[in-house]
Design a protein around this motif. Structure first.
Motif, mmCIF file in Angstrom:
data_model
loop_
_atom_site.group_PDB
_atom_site.id
_atom_site.type_symbol
_atom_site.label_atom_id
_atom_site.label_comp_id
_atom_site.label_asym_id
_atom_site.label_seq_id
_atom_site.Cartn_x
_atom_site.Cartn_y
_atom_site.Cartn_z
ATOM 1 N N ASN A 72 -28.370 28.033 -38.568
ATOM 2 C CA ASN A 72 -28.159 29.661 -37.920
ATOM 3 C C ASN A 72 -29.416 29.972 -38.496
ATOM 4 N N ASP A 131 -21.944 30.761 -32.234
ATOM 5 C CA ASP A 131 -21.747 29.827 -33.287
ATOM 6 C C ASP A 131 -20.567 29.583 -33.363
ATOM 7 N N GLU A 132 -20.247 27.845 -34.089
ATOM 8 C CA GLU A 132 -18.930 27.378 -34.030
ATOM 9 C C GLU A 132 -18.636 27.024 -32.499
ATOM 10 N N ARG A 247 -26.596 25.199 -49.318
ATOM 11 C CA ARG A 247 -27.096 26.678 -49.817
ATOM 12 C C ARG A 247 -26.017 26.290 -51.173
HETATM 13 MG MG LIG Z 1 -23.038 28.467 -39.957
#
Ligand SMILES: [Mg+2]
Ligand SMILES: Nc1ncnc2c1ncn2[C@@H]1O[C@H](COP(=O)(O)OP(=O)(O)OP(=O)(O)O)[C@@H](O)[C@H]1O
Length: 302
Positions: A72, A131-132, A247
């Motif tokens: 992302n 997304d996904e 993350r």
């Molecule tokens: Mg992502």
């Protein structure tokens, strides 16, 4: 952003082509606020070159990789580099054609068509992020087949035929190996350029940490070594990928900055992401060999 490209030695001709794209394609004022201001820079020369080339070539792009590999972040960086408004769709099992394309709604007793994100991106030269994408169910897969077709026309029964703007692009992300994710079918796959997001390198991690924090040299090296050791153990199948979470590492260092001890911070950001006691022990061991109990939170920063 051009500086970021230059600092990563991105092919000069590509940078020129991006600049030409920007010169020839100004942004509609109405959508300026849809151009993301990326929270993170994306680091990775090869991936950036592949992605920028795909966009310049009007290809759709699929980013494949495990969690926290910057999928992302890259989408946001690309929208920003090309100064394009972004529409984002997070796929889940209930994503249906109406939420993608649009639907009739009532507005002061009148039926009006409210366009969904695909139509908005297609008509306004936007970048549409799927997304996904592998969470999509058959209903939305059928829509995507049509939208991603080389003819660049949206022709779906019940909706007027729409030409996709020359500047519009579709960028999908896909995670694999999680419960609930499906294989993406070949016909859909063939409509994309596919980028495999690489594992984090020492060099990338060094840049990410430098941009985000001012760690002193010694601690900077410790965190890099910690993450590389984890990644290596996972590649050797000694542990699963659950704790390989960039993350989580970044969030842990923020927690340390707030004053939480190094070990507690790494516990909540990394160690506890696995529920397997054996694996927890291995990860804690790595932490214990690198970070001493005496190290104070404030000692790691410059
Ligand atoms: Mg992502
Ligand atoms: N190459 C990279 N350059 C910059 N940041 C990166 C890179 N790889 C990972 N990151 C960092 O990883 C974190 C997660 O990034 P992002 O949300 O884009 O991941 P993702 O691949 O979309 O993950 P998920 O599959 O879990 O959604 C961010 O904090 C980002 O800074």
């Amino acid at each position: 952003m051009i500086d970021l490209l230059e600092s990563q030695n991105i092919n000069k001709n590509l940078i020129k082509d991006v600049e030409n794209f920007l010169k020839n394609n100004t942004v509609d004022k109405n959508f300026e606020d849809r151009i993301p201001k990326p929270r993170f820079n994306y680091y990775g020369k090869e991936v950036l070159e592949m992605a920028i080339t795909s966009i310049l070539e009007s290809n759709n792009l699929l980013l494949v990789g495990p969690k926290a590999t910057g999928k992302n972040v890259l989408c946001d960086n690309l929208s920003y580099i090309f100064q394009r408004p972004q529409w984002n769709i997070s796929f889940h099992v209930n994503t249906d054609s109406e939420s993608l394309i649009g639907m009739d709604t009532l507005k002061s007793d009148e039926v009006v068509f409210r366009p969904g994100p695909i139509l908005e991106a297609a008509t306004n030269g936007g970048f549409c992020i799927f997304d996904e994408i592998n969470m999509a169910k058959n209903d939305s897969v059928a829509i995507m087949h049509s939208v991603l077709d080389y003819r660049r026309i949206i022709d779906i029964p019940g909706i007027k035929k729409i030409d996709i703007d020359d500047k519009s692009r579709f960028i999908a992300t896909m995670n694999y190996g999680y419960a609930g994710t499906r294989e993406i079918n070949e016909a859909l796959l063939s409509r994309f350029f596919v980028i495999d997001m690489p594992p984090t390198t020492e060099d990338t991690l060094d840049k990410i940490l430098k941009k985000e924090f001012s760690l002193n040299e010694k601690s900077q090296k410790m965190f890099i070594r910690f993450f590389m050791d984890l990644q290596e153990k996972s590649l050797n199948s000694e542990i699963s990928g659950r704790c390989i979470d960039l993350r989580g590492l970044i969030a842990s260092i923020h927690a340390i900055k707030r004053g939480l001890s190094i070990k507690s911070s790494l516990k909540i950001g990394i160690v506890n992401k696995t529920f397997d006691q054996f694996e927890k022990a291995i990860v804690s061991d790595i932490i214990d060999t690198i970070f001493s109990d005496e190290m104070k939170p404030e000692e790691i920063f410059e």
